[in-house]
Design an enzyme around this catalytic site. Structure first.
Site, mmCIF file in Angstrom:
data_model
loop_
_atom_site.group_PDB
_atom_site.id
_atom_site.type_symbol
_atom_site.label_atom_id
_atom_site.label_comp_id
_atom_site.label_asym_id
_atom_site.label_seq_id
_atom_site.Cartn_x
_atom_site.Cartn_y
_atom_site.Cartn_z
ATOM 1 N N ARG A 195 0.869 32.543 6.469
ATOM 2 C CA ARG A 195 -0.362 31.799 6.202
ATOM 3 C C ARG A 195 -1.291 32.500 5.229
ATOM 4 N NH1 ARG A 195 -2.539 28.839 11.391
ATOM 5 N NH2 ARG A 195 -3.220 30.933 11.891
ATOM 6 N N GLU A 253 -1.834 38.981 19.022
ATOM 7 C CA GLU A 253 -2.371 38.579 20.310
ATOM 8 C C GLU A 253 -1.275 38.042 21.225
ATOM 9 O OE1 GLU A 253 -3.372 35.287 17.318
ATOM 10 O OE2 GLU A 253 -3.229 37.449 17.351
#
Length: 175
Positions: free
Chosen positions: A60, A97
């Site tokens: 991204r 995460e």
């Protein structure tokens, strides 16, 4: 900005796994006004940094990174997943995460003393951003700042980047 970027970001609950609320930027990219606002907004926070190169992480960071580099009159460097680059590389591992990963950079992608802006679409825990910083510094580049479209402030990623100039166009203080 001509577009309300926050209104264009879509929440996708439980992606890529339960408990994660994914911030989907594809509506930003699909909107002519949103895309322009994102690129110009990111460039505006970095114009005074005199950037030679923008570095973006697969995948991204590749979406807005080249347009941001062009807007700044800089080059763009790809940081890719292991084994994807054809030339000699340097490597940095990081914790996401929701997992562990690594990034690689061509060993000649950043020259010593180059002023580098680290870009990614999202700052969460700071693992990817810190890995990008480590890659640049392995090659004796100078990280002059970070530019993110979105910051998930509740995950405290900015703390891992303490001492650096960090900017995000959108900030979310809670899920």
């Amino acid at each position: 900005m001509a577009a309300d970027l926050a209104a264009l970001v879509r929440d996708i609950p439980d992606f890529p796994k339960p408990g994660i609320v994914f911030k989907d930027i594809t509506p930003v990219l699909a909107s002519r006004e949103g895309l322009d606002a994102a690129v110009v907004g990111l460039a505006d926070v970095a114009r005074d940094l005199r950037v030679d190169v923008v570095i973006g992480a697969e995948a991204r960071g590749f979406l807005l990174g080249p347009a941001l580099a062009r807007e700044l009159g800089a080059g763009f460097v790809l940081a890719r997943k292991p084994g994807k680059l054809p030339h000699e590389t340097v490597r940095a591992e990081y914790v996401l995460e929701y997992g562990v990963d690594a990034l690689e950079l061509h060993s000649d992608a950043v020259t010593a003393g180059s002023r580098v802006l680290v870009h990614d679409d999202l700052l969460a825990t700071g693992g990817t951003a810190k890995a990008l910083c480590e890659l640049v510094e392995q090659l004796d580049g100078v990280v002059v700042g970070f530019a993110f479209l979105i910051e998930l402030a509740f995950l405290n990623g900015r703390e891992r980047l303490d001492g650096y100039d960090v900017h995000a166009l959108l900030r979310y203080d809670s899920e």
